[in-house]
Design a protein around this motif. Structure first.
Motif, PDB file in Angstrom:
ATOM      1  N   SER A 162       1.019  -1.000   0.011  1.00 40.35           N
ATOM      2  CA  SER A 162      -0.018   0.044  -0.006  1.00 40.35           C
ATOM      3  C   SER A 162       0.872   1.161  -0.045  1.00 40.35           C
ATOM      4  N   SER A 186     -12.268  -4.137  -9.108  1.00 35.93           N
ATOM      5  CA  SER A 186     -12.427  -5.184  -7.987  1.00 35.93           C
ATOM      6  C   SER A 186     -13.723  -4.841  -7.215  1.00 35.93           C
ATOM      7  N   ARG A 190     -14.219  -2.578   1.871  1.00 33.49           N
ATOM      8  CA  ARG A 190     -13.702  -1.309   2.604  1.00 33.49           C
ATOM      9  C   ARG A 190     -14.525  -0.013   2.148  1.00 33.49           C
ATOM     10  N   ARG A 193     -12.965   5.677  -0.377  1.00 31.68           N
ATOM     11  CA  ARG A 193     -12.341   7.100  -0.192  1.00 31.68           C
ATOM     12  C   ARG A 193     -12.946   8.478  -0.833  1.00 31.68           C
ATOM     13  N   TYR A 202     -13.694   0.931  -7.666  1.00 29.61           N
ATOM     14  CA  TYR A 202     -14.067  -0.344  -7.090  1.00 29.61           C
ATOM     15  C   TYR A 202     -15.389  -0.619  -7.023  1.00 29.61           C
ATOM     16  N   GLU A 221     -10.493 -14.584  -8.286  1.00 29.07           N
ATOM     17  CA  GLU A 221      -9.615 -14.630  -6.809  1.00 29.07           C
ATOM     18  C   GLU A 221     -10.203 -13.911  -5.845  1.00 29.07           C
ATOM     19  N   TYR A 230     -11.232  -8.229  -0.563  1.00 28.61           N
ATOM     20  CA  TYR A 230     -10.959  -7.817  -1.804  1.00 28.61           C
ATOM     21  C   TYR A 230     -11.145  -8.943  -2.748  1.00 28.61           C
ATOM     22  N   GLY A 231     -11.527  -8.809  -3.914  1.00 27.56           N
ATOM     23  CA  GLY A 231     -11.510  -9.633  -5.195  1.00 27.56           C
ATOM     24  C   GLY A 231     -11.974  -9.420  -6.353  1.00 27.56           C
ATOM     25  N   THR A 232     -11.587 -10.071  -7.230  1.00 36.87           N
ATOM     26  CA  THR A 232     -11.707  -9.812  -8.830  1.00 36.87           C
ATOM     27  C   THR A 232     -12.746 -10.738  -9.306  1.00 36.87           C
ATOM     28  N   ASP A 250      -5.158  -4.738 -10.320  1.00 36.71           N
ATOM     29  CA  ASP A 250      -4.179  -4.098  -9.198  1.00 36.71           C
ATOM     30  C   ASP A 250      -4.801  -5.066  -7.856  1.00 36.71           C
ATOM     31  N   ILE A 251      -3.962  -6.007  -7.671  1.00 29.24           N
ATOM     32  CA  ILE A 251      -4.248  -6.973  -6.425  1.00 29.24           C
ATOM     33  C   ILE A 251      -3.073  -7.303  -5.676  1.00 29.24           C
ATOM     34  N   ASP A 252      -3.522  -7.649  -4.545  1.00 34.52           N
ATOM     35  CA  ASP A 252      -2.487  -7.917  -3.533  1.00 34.52           C
ATOM     36  C   ASP A 252      -1.554  -9.487  -3.935  1.00 34.52           C
ATOM     37  N   ARG A 286      -0.298  10.787   1.113  1.00 36.15           N
ATOM     38  CA  ARG A 286      -1.692  10.537   0.664  1.00 36.15           C
ATOM     39  C   ARG A 286      -2.884  10.839   1.297  1.00 36.15           C
ATOM     40  N   ARG A 297      -1.045  -1.170   7.392  1.00 34.90           N
ATOM     41  CA  ARG A 297      -0.567  -1.208   6.272  1.00 34.90           C
ATOM     42  C   ARG A 297       0.817  -1.327   6.149  1.00 34.90           C
TER      43      ARG A 297
HETATM   44  N1  LIG Z   1      -6.432 -10.040  -3.908  1.00 30.12           N
HETATM   45  C1  LIG Z   1      -6.867  -8.783  -4.419  1.00 30.12           C
HETATM   46  N2  LIG Z   1      -6.280  -7.810  -3.734  1.00 30.12           N
HETATM   47  C2  LIG Z   1      -6.914  -6.692  -4.282  1.00 30.12           C
HETATM   48  C3  LIG Z   1      -7.979  -6.526  -5.174  1.00 30.12           C
HETATM   49  N3  LIG Z   1      -8.187  -5.048  -5.436  1.00 30.12           N
HETATM   50  C4  LIG Z   1      -7.261  -4.184  -4.713  1.00 30.12           C
HETATM   51  N4  LIG Z   1      -6.429  -5.060  -3.952  1.00 30.12           N
HETATM   52  C5  LIG Z   1      -5.416  -4.986  -3.051  1.00 30.12           C
HETATM   53  O1  LIG Z   1      -5.597  -4.404  -1.931  1.00 30.12           O
HETATM   54  C6  LIG Z   1      -4.611  -3.876  -1.212  1.00 30.12           C
HETATM   55  C7  LIG Z   1      -5.497  -2.436  -0.737  1.00 30.12           C
HETATM   56  O2  LIG Z   1      -6.071  -1.710  -1.494  1.00 30.12           O
HETATM   57  P1  LIG Z   1      -6.688  -0.235  -1.202  1.00 30.12           P
HETATM   58  O3  LIG Z   1      -7.513  -0.357  -0.176  1.00 30.12           O
HETATM   59  O4  LIG Z   1      -7.117   0.334  -2.571  1.00 30.12           O
HETATM   60  O5  LIG Z   1      -5.400   0.297  -0.837  1.00 30.12           O
HETATM   61  P2  LIG Z   1      -4.062   1.011  -1.419  1.00 30.12           P
HETATM   62  O6  LIG Z   1      -3.551  -0.077  -2.038  1.00 30.12           O
HETATM   63  O7  LIG Z   1      -3.416   1.846  -0.507  1.00 30.12           O
HETATM   64  O8  LIG Z   1      -4.586   2.026  -2.488  1.00 30.12           O
HETATM   65  C8  LIG Z   1      -3.819  -3.499  -2.333  1.00 30.12           C
HETATM   66  O9  LIG Z   1      -2.727  -4.182  -2.049  1.00 30.12           O
HETATM   67  C9  LIG Z   1      -4.269  -3.739  -3.601  1.00 30.12           C
HETATM   68  O10 LIG Z   1      -3.677  -4.277  -4.588  1.00 30.12           O
HETATM   69  C10 LIG Z   1      -8.679  -7.648  -5.449  1.00 30.12           C
HETATM   70  O11 LIG Z   1      -9.615  -7.658  -6.226  1.00 30.12           O
HETATM   71  N5  LIG Z   1      -7.914  -8.704  -5.006  1.00 30.12           N
END
Ligand SMILES: Nc1nc2c(ncn2[C@@H]2O[C@H](COP(=O)(O)OP(=O)(O)O)[C@@H](O)[C@H]2O)c(=O)[nH]1
Ligand SMILES: Nc1ncnc2c1ncn2[C@@H]1O[C@H](COP(=O)(O)OP(=O)(O)O)[C@@H](O)[C@H]1O
Length: 419
Positions: A162, A186, A190, A193, A202, A221, A230-232, A250-252, A286, A297
């Motif tokens: 993050s 995704s 949460r 913002r 999102y 996932e 979070y999910g796609t 953009d995923i973790d 930010r 985070r």
């Molecule tokens: N597994 C997964 N992770 C996600 C998804 N969408 C967002 N993330 C991850 O969730 C984390 C937190 O995202 P966010 O709350 O937007 O915070 P940010 O990364 O600080 O902008 C980040 O690492 C994103 O990459 C998703 O669909 N699936």
């Protein structure tokens, strides 16, 4: 393509005119799948592709209210009609369709009365993805995947802690190449913002709704990240492919690992900060998180950085120190250096497939005959759909289709043009 296949097509047409199935509104195809022989025959306007036990009944339900093509499975060993869990975006109802069994794991559906970019769909009945989903959902599963002509580039998965700058880099890419890239939106539990828009950044959703959708197999996932889900969704990826664009996720790291293990072929990129202090500074500046959230985070960032750089998941690691330099490196590894944004190829100049048509499979080529059966001597239109180089599939689109038009007359092949 040379002349030989065209003449072959002509010969087959004169011999097998009655062997083509014509579909009318409300018609239903039955495709029977097993691992033995393949027999095709026509019965009461129903095309039957027979190779064994399960019969897949596609479309033609009595329920006129459904706007999509429905699927049921007749299990011949038990005599039961099963309504399977249907994954992926379903094709819309059409005036008539034909079905052909391909490679024993998927059924090709050719939709009549549809535009060229919506006429070929695949119902996956025993692909790797379907088998995985069948096991995890513990129920009978089929999956739709829309056919896309030509090649489409692999999706891009971007991960990193993050505050490292993932969103900033992706926004740059989408701004410079708006017609080339599309963002996979995704779902998250949460809160939004201040500047985030539902459906754009999102799909903001309740945990119970998202958990149900996950159970229903709607997600490619998902992961619990920083205390939220979070999910796609499969649909998020498909929507981008439908626009003819390359999908960016953009995923973790957990999500990246799941996608790596799935059948979605993608390029995996991990973004690192130049230092931990700089990461903390960016997160604070930010100004979108509370102190407690920032601490959470940062704690998670340590593990993410370790996993991201430990090998096995990511194809490329980029350090986002100077933003411009990092963006240039990103463009370079995506092969975008010196490329000016282009608009996707328009399909509008192509003809729509008529509702009345018929199909025949010869090896890896599907002949689509658009000539009305009763018009023997008139000019007719044939399409050849080459499925020998298919790539991808559910979840997502099936790429690599090649569609040719063959204009023929009773006396022989008149001409052939590639669409
Ligand atoms: N597994 C997964 N992770 C996600 C998804 N969408 C967002 N993330 C991850 O969730 C984390 C937190 O995202 P966010 O709350 O937007 O915070 P940010 O990364 O600080 O902008 C980040 O690492 C994103 O990459 C998703 O669909 N699936
Ligand atoms: N290379 C960089 N140098 C300095 N600040 C950056 C850089 N890249 C991004 N930022 C800033 O850091 C903050 C976090 O970036 P963001 O794209 O939101 O990260 P992420 O999506 O990975 O959480 C934003 O305020 C952004 O403007």
């Amino acid at each position: 393509m040379g002349e030989a296949p065209a003449l072959f097509v002509e010969d087959l047409l004169s011999e097998h005119t009655n062997g083509f199935a014509s579909k009318s509104k409300g018609s239903q195809t039955t495709t029977i799948v097993s691992d033995k022989t393949l027999v095709q025959f026509i019965a009461h306007q129903n095309l039957r592709s027979v190779i064994g036990f399960n019969q897949y009944l596609i479309g033609g339900t009595d329920d006129e209210s459904t706007s999509t093509i429905e699927v049921r499975i007749f299990d011949r060993s038990t005599g039961q009609l099963i309504v399977p869990k249907v994954l992926g975006t379903k094709p819309k109802q059409c005036k008539g369709h034909s079905a052909v069994l391909l490679n024993e794991d998927r059924i090709l559906i050719v939709k009549g009365g549809s535009s060229p970019d919506d006429c070929t769909w695949f119902l996956e009945v025993d692909t790797k993805f379907v088998r995985q989903q069948r096991e995890s959902l513990e129920t009978e599963v089929v999956a739709w995947s829309k056919g896309i002509r030509g090649e489409a580039e692999k999706p891009i998965v971007i991960s990193g802690p993050s505050g490292v700058g993932k969103g900033t880099l992706i926004a740059e890419l989408m701004k410079e190449f708006p017609s080339m890239f599309g963002f996979s939106v995704s779902h998250t539990t949460r809160a939004p913002r201040e500047k985030e828009k539902d459906g754009v950044h999102y799909h903001f959703t309740d945990r119970s709704v998202m958990e149900k959708a996950i159970k229903d197999g709607k997600f490619l996932e998902f992961a619990a990240v920083h205390g939220n889900l979070y999910g796609t969704s499969i649909e998020a990826v498909e929507v981008v492919a439908d626009e003819g664009k390359r999908c960016i996720l953009d995923i973790d790291v957990q999500g990246a690992r799941s996608v790596r293990a799935s059948s979605l072929e993608a390029i995996f990129i991990f973004i690192c900060p130049p230092s931990f202090d700089e990461l903390e500074k960016r997160l604070r500046e930010r100004g979108t998180e509370t102190e407690e959230q920032i601490q959470k985070r940062l704690r998670n960032a340590k593990a993410e950085l370790e996993q991201g750089q430990s090998g096995g998941i990511f194809d490329h690691i980029l350090v986002n120190d100077d933003l411009e330099a990092c963006y240039e490196s990103l463009k370079k590894l995506l092969g975008l250096e010196g490329i000016v944004s282009t608009t996707p190829k328009s399909l509008s100049e192509l003809v729509d497939l008529p509702a009345v048509h018929s199909v025949l499979k010869i090896d890896q080529k599907i002949l689509i005959n658009c000539r009305p059966a009763e018009v023997e001597k008139a000019s007719k239109q044939l399409f050849v759909l080459d499925v020998s180089a298919l790539k991808g599939g559910a979840p997502g689109r099936t790429r690599g289709l090649n569609l040719y038009a063959v204009d023929t007359f009773a006396n022989g092949v008149d001409g052939m043009k590639q669409l």
